[in-house]
Structure formats: structure tokens, C-alpha cells
Write an enzyme that holds these catalytic residues in place. Structure first.
Site, PDB file in Angstrom:
ATOM      1  N   GLU B  38       0.854  -1.188   0.000  1.00 61.84           N
ATOM      2  CA  GLU B  38       0.000   0.000   0.000  1.00 61.84           C
ATOM      3  C   GLU B  38       0.886   1.232   0.000  1.00 61.84           C
ATOM      4  O   GLU B  38       1.832   1.324   0.782  1.00 61.84           O
ATOM      5  CB  GLU B  38      -0.853   0.055   1.268  1.00 61.84           C
ATOM      6  N   ASP B  49      -6.637   8.417  10.134  1.00 57.74           N
ATOM      7  CA  ASP B  49      -5.260   8.096  10.485  1.00 57.74           C
ATOM      8  C   ASP B  49      -4.867   8.629  11.855  1.00 57.74           C
ATOM      9  O   ASP B  49      -5.255   9.725  12.254  1.00 57.74           O
ATOM     10  CB  ASP B  49      -4.295   8.654   9.434  1.00 57.74           C
TER      11      ASP B  49
END
Lengths: 355, 252
Positions: B38, B49
Site C-alpha cells: 500500500e 489516520d
């Protein structure tokens, strides 16, 4: 009484608004089921006379509604107007319209069996209102606030703490409302099994824009009745400011459908460049908002060419937000006054338009 | 064990430590035998996040890692595992599907993971990308019940065993919250979810959020699922540890 939300599998209320299809629900998967359940709980509560009665009673006995509509004849004369009325949301408990929504959502959270509340705040008004509502209902409260806002709105930080809330400083970015919303969304993703997020403005993923709008229209409903009683006629114009848009929608929505002008004023800042204002609508196409997605909804967004959210500037902490809520629509071209950048004074720029 | 079983799915943020370092990092990952990796395209407001990836995105943006520069840098990565481009909707939405596809063509990107894009929000955008060979990875969270998971997997379908892992797998979010491995993740609940999801679909599963230590990664691997290591790797790279040195003890 706790009414556990039915386990919803699809939204039932409209979540797109206007020809540009603003709004929507651009949320991480973790928050999708909580948002579905929240919409179901909201719909059930609004349709429940017991909830409406409880809310109405609390708005009267705790918030202090109805708030007065105060004629301001000297200011009117100074501005060359026949009459000017101020809808006194400053006279609510905690001193701003934010308490209308915060209290209603706190009641909803309690009904859903959620004992923890998460909130963001910019100027601190929504944080204070949420802290007060949580104290009233015995819910724990954590408020996320940018460090820049904490410094310039220190008295509100003290008031939140006085009401028993935990205030969490958010240091990222420019330390204002946008970063506080980021952090509140992150915190909610971590606690969505136990906590409800009371978003303070008419933005975010569906159903927040609709829910906040619904809980704020009490402002305009009262104002409409009061102006008819005092003046015996409709006003020529209704004016509200818009950071995210809750105050503007709250006042203006009940005036929709009448022949009068509706103004929303946004922060003009100190310059025309990106980062020097929060004029999403007024400067659309000229350094203002472009259609984009932030905090779960599609709307007019101040952003750079790469799709990164722009910084904003305003003398008002409460108007310092890069996106306008998806239900506050752009003026339609050709409508009366639709192209006028009407109000610009002391850092505020404005543009008339339907909401 | 499935033939497409991939031992580890690392995440790194494009532009951190620098865009110039990207070809070297991807080539190291390829040399480790990884099928897929990724790569984060940094966004200003990464709402899913934790602090480590937020900081990495900020450093990358400050260093000039715009979406176009990231995609151009990826186009220069000749030796690379299949790339899953991990990001948020707005940077891609501003490019538009057609321009985005043109930029993706010369890159090793095989699929997109857009954290804030549920499958019904931008159907035209998503269909155009899928038809061009860039499907969206379905995400399954702790709040996603089996009925909902069934729908999500059907609307972002498995192209079948002939397709690479990057285009087939579903991403199982290990726990509530955001990315990052500062708190240990209790693996028991996600293990149960993985077992239940196995009854729904044959497609490969990756498990991420809150894994970083070799023991957790190995445990996830024993279920026949691919563990994701993101924040721990990003932190190590920022501290000057090499990718190979960090990943090697986490591969078995």
C-alpha cells in the site's frame, strides 16, 4: 427511557441537496453503521411526541426559550433602515444558538443509550453548550478544540471545564475548527460503540446536516412569529452569519417561501488570496470555494489545486471554517440580488442567496 | 492456505522520507518477494489516520508530494510489487476519473483504497475507474455486520482467482479507531470476524489497524490472512531503519 436504535440498513431521509448534489455520506466504513443507526434514532425521536415534549420543556426551562426579538431603533436609524430586529440567541443559557442543537442531540444520545459525548468546537460556543447539556443530562463530555482557538477563546475553555467537560487541545494544522473536527471524527471512530458525536454545525456526513438544521429551526420559527407580532408584517430581509451554517439555516429556513430577501454572511478575512478569508460562496471561482469533499460531505470547499484543504482567516473564530454546510445553497443566478456581494464590513464578506 | 496468500502487506507514505526514495523502497519490497504494497497518497485531512501517519502526510506535503508528483514518482518505479493506492477522496476527485486514469496507467497501481468513499457515494467515478482496471478495495470494519459485509463485498466484487491479490482482497479493519499501533490490539474479536467472513467469501483478506509487532503479524498470518503493517513501518523509515531490515523479521 432508552430507545435502542433500530439496526438500520439504509438511510431513509434525503441526503443530497440542490442541483450540485451537495451532502452525502463520505465516511470511513467504521462510522457507517453508527451513522445509519443515528439517522434511524433521529427519525424515531422527531416522530415521538414524548421526545418533542421533553425537548420543548428543556428548551424552555433550561435554555430559556423563547429568546426575545429586540428592536434596535437607534442602530436602524444609523443604517438608514425603518426598523431592525435582533434575534437574541445570545440570551440563551451559555450564550449562543449552539445550545439548541447540543441539547437536542444530547437528549437523542441519552435515548440511544450512549453515556459518552464527543464534540468539536471552534469559537468554543458549541463546546460550552455541549458541556452544559451533558452536565444537565449526566453524560460525560470530551471536547476537541484547536490550540489557536483555545488561546483566543480562553474564557470558553474555562467554562467547558467548569461544566465538567474534558477539553482536548488539537495542535495539528492551524489549530482551528477544521482540525478539531478531524480529531473529533477520529475519536468517534474509536468510541462509536459507546459514544455519540454531537457535531455543532450543519456539516459533516449525513444525517448531521439535516439533524442540526432541524434542531436549529426553532430560531427562525420564533423570529417569524415575533416579527409578525411586533411589526405586523414580514421583514424585507433576514440576515445571518455562516461558519458551517447552523445559525444561518436555523434563522432562514422558516422564512423560506416568503417574499423577502435572505442573506448569509461569511468571513471576508483580510485579503483575497486563498488562506486569507473564509469566503466559500462569495468568491466562488475567484479564489473561493470549489466543489470538494471534506469531513464527510460534498460541498463548496476552500482548497488548493491538489485537493488539500486551504487554511482560512477570520477575526471571528466561529466563522473560520473552509467549507459551507451542504444545505446552505449557492445563490441561483438571475435571482433578485443573487449576484450581489452585499455585505462587507469589518472583515465580513457576504452574499445573498436562498438557503 | 490459499494460493494467493500474501505474507505481509506493508504500507508506506509516498513522499516520506522523500519521493526520491520511493523507487528504492518499492524495489526492496519486490526483492523481499511481496506481492503487494500500500502506498499512501498524502492528504491534508486524514480523518482515519492516527498521529504517525498524520505526521508522515504532513511531512510529505511540506516536501512537495502533490498527488500528481506522487503518481509521476510511481510511474518511475520499474521494480515494484503491485501497488494499492491508499488515500482520501478529495485529491482524486479534484483530478477527475479520466485524468486520474491517465496518470495511473504507467504506474504499478492495481487498486485504490479510498478511506472516505463508501461504495454508493460516487458511482460514476468508481465505475469508470473499475472499468479501467482500478477497482476499489472493500473495507470491513468492526461495526460492519455480516449482512452489510455481504453487500459491500458484492458491490466491490472479487474479479476472481486470475486477478492479482491487490485487486481481490478485502481489508478487515482490526479494531475501532484510527491507524497506528501505539496500543496493543486485542486479536480475539477480529479473529472471530475473520472466521465469520470466511463463510461469506473466498476472496483473500488482509487485516490491518493496530498491528506492528512481529507476534501480532504472525498470529494474523496463521489465520490465513495477510497482516498489514503501516504506522510501525513509517515510524521506522522516519527513524532511518531500512525497509528490508524492518520487514524481514516480520515476514515469518
Amino acid at each position: 427511557m432508552t430507545h435502542a436504535a433500530p439496526h438500520a440498513t439504509a438511510f431513509t431521509l434525503p441526503d443530497r441537496f440542490g442541483t450540485a448534489e451537495f451532502g452525502g455520506c463520505y465516511a470511513p466504513e467504521t462510522l457507517m453503521q453508527p451513522l445509519l443507526d443515528l439517522e434511524a434514532a433521529f427519525v424515531a425521536a422527531v416522530e415521538d411526541p414524548a421526545f418533542q415534549l421533553e425537548l420543548k420543556t428543556e428548551l424552555r426551562n433550561f435554555v430559556g426559550r423563547p429568546t426575545p426579538l429586540t428592536p434596535a431603533p437607534r442602530l436602524a436609524a444609523r443604517l438608514g433602515l425603518d426598523a431592525l430586529y435582533l434575534k437574541r440567541e445570545d440570551l440563551t443559557h451559555t450564550g449562543a444558538h449552539k445550545i439548541n442543537n447540543a441539547l437536542a442531540q444530547a437528549l437523542l444520545a441519552k435515548r440511544m443509550g450512549k453515556a459518552e459525548i464527543i464534540a468539536e468546537t471552534g469559537a468554543g460556543q458549541h463546546g460550552v453548550a455541549t458541556a452544559a447539556a451533558c452536565a444537565r443530562l449526566g453524560l460525560s463530555c470530551t471536547v476537541y478544540m484547536g490550540v489557536t482557538d483555545m488561546a483566543r477563546q480562553a474564557p470558553n475553555v474555562a467554562r467547558m471545564r467548569m461544566f465538567g467537560a474534558t477539553v482536548v487541545p488539537v495542535a495539528s494544522g492551524q489549530g482551528t475548527l477544521k482540525e478539531a473536527v478531524n480529531e473529533a471524527l477520529r475519536a468517534w471512530a474509536g468510541r462509536c460503540d459507546a459514544a455519540h458525536y454531537i457535531l455543532g454545525s450543519a456539516l459533516g456526513p449525513h444525517p448531521f446536516p439535516t439533524m442540526v438544521r432541524t434542531f436549529q429551526t426553532v430560531i427562525g420559527e420564533e423570529a417569524l412569529a415575533q416579527v409578525l407580532e411586533q411589526r405586523g408584517a414580514l421583514p424585507d430581509a433576514v440576515i445571518a452569519c455562516a461558519g458551517g451554517g447552523s445559525n444561518g439555516l436555523g434563522l432562514l429556513v422558516p422564512f423560506l417561501g416568503y417574499r423577502l430577501r435572505r442573506f448569509v454572511v461569511e468571513a471576508g478575512g483580510h485579503g483575497d488570496g486563498l488562506g486569507e478569508h473564509a469566503a466559500r460562496v462569495s468568491r466562488e471561482g475567484q479564489g473561493g470555494g470549489r466543489v470538494g469533499v471534506l469531513h464527510g460531505c460534498k460541498t463548496l470547499l476552500l482548497q488548493d489545486e491538489h485537493g488539500h484543504t486551504a487554511e482560512t482567516a477570520s477575526i471571528s473564530a466561529g466563522l473560520d471554517y473552509p467549507a459551507l454546510g451542504p444545505r446552505t445553497r449557492r445563490p441561483r443566478p438571475g435571482r433578485e440580488g443573487g449576484g450581489a456581494a452585499g455585505l462587507r464590513r469589518d472583515g465580513a464578506g457576504g452574499r445573498e442567496g436562498p438557503v | 492456505m490459499e494460493p494467493t496468500m500474501n505474507p505481509l502487506l506493508p504500507f508506506l507514505m509516498a513522499g516520506d522520507p522523500s519521493l526520491a526514495a520511493l523507487p528504492g523502497l518499492l524495489s526492496e519490497a519486490k526483492a523481499l518477494g511481496l506481492d503487494a504494497i500500500e502506498v499512501g497518497l498524502p492528504h491534508s485531512d486524514p480523518i482515519a489516520d492516527g498521529p504517525v501517519l498524520q505526521a508522515a502526510a504532513q511531512r510529505a506535503i511540506a516536501d512537495g508530494a502533490t498527488p500528481i508528483k506522487v503518481l509521476e514518482a510511481l510511474a518511475a518505479c520499474a521494480e515494484s510489487p503491485d501497488v494499492i493506492l491508499f488515500t482520501y477522496l478529495n485529491p482524486l476527485f479534484q483530478l477527475g476519473a479520466e485524468r486520474l486514469i491517465g496518470l495511473l496507467r504507467p504506474t504499478p497501481v492495481k487498486a485504490l483504497l479510498v478511506v472516505d468513499l463508501p461504495d454508493d457515494q460516487e458511482p460514476d467515478f468508481e465505475r469508470t475507474l473499475r472499468d479501467a482496471g482500478y477497482p476499489m478495495v472493500p473495507l470491513l470494519a468492526p461495526t460492519t455486520d455480516l449482512e452489510r459485509a455481504k453487500g459491500l463485498l458484492a458491490r466491490r466484487p472479487d474479479p476472481g482467482p486470475g486477478a492479482p491479490f491487490a485487486q481481490r482482497f478485502a481489508y478487515v479493519v482490526a479494531r475501532l479507531g484510527v491507524t497506528g499501533s501505539d496500543q496493543a490490539t486485542d486479536l480475539a474479536p477480529v479473529r472471530e470476524r475473520v472466521a465469520a467472513l470466511r463463510g461469506l467469501s473466498e476472496r483473500p483478506l488482509a487485516v490491518g489497524f493496530g498491528l506492528g509487532d512481529p507476534a501480532s503479524l504472525a498470529a494474523v498470518r496463521r489465520w490465513g490472512t495477510t497482516p498489514v503493517v503501516g504506522s510501525a513501518l513509517v515510524k521506522a523509515l522516519a527513524a532511518g531503519t531500512g525497509l528490508t531490515g524492518f520487514l524481514t523479521p516480520r515476514l515469518t
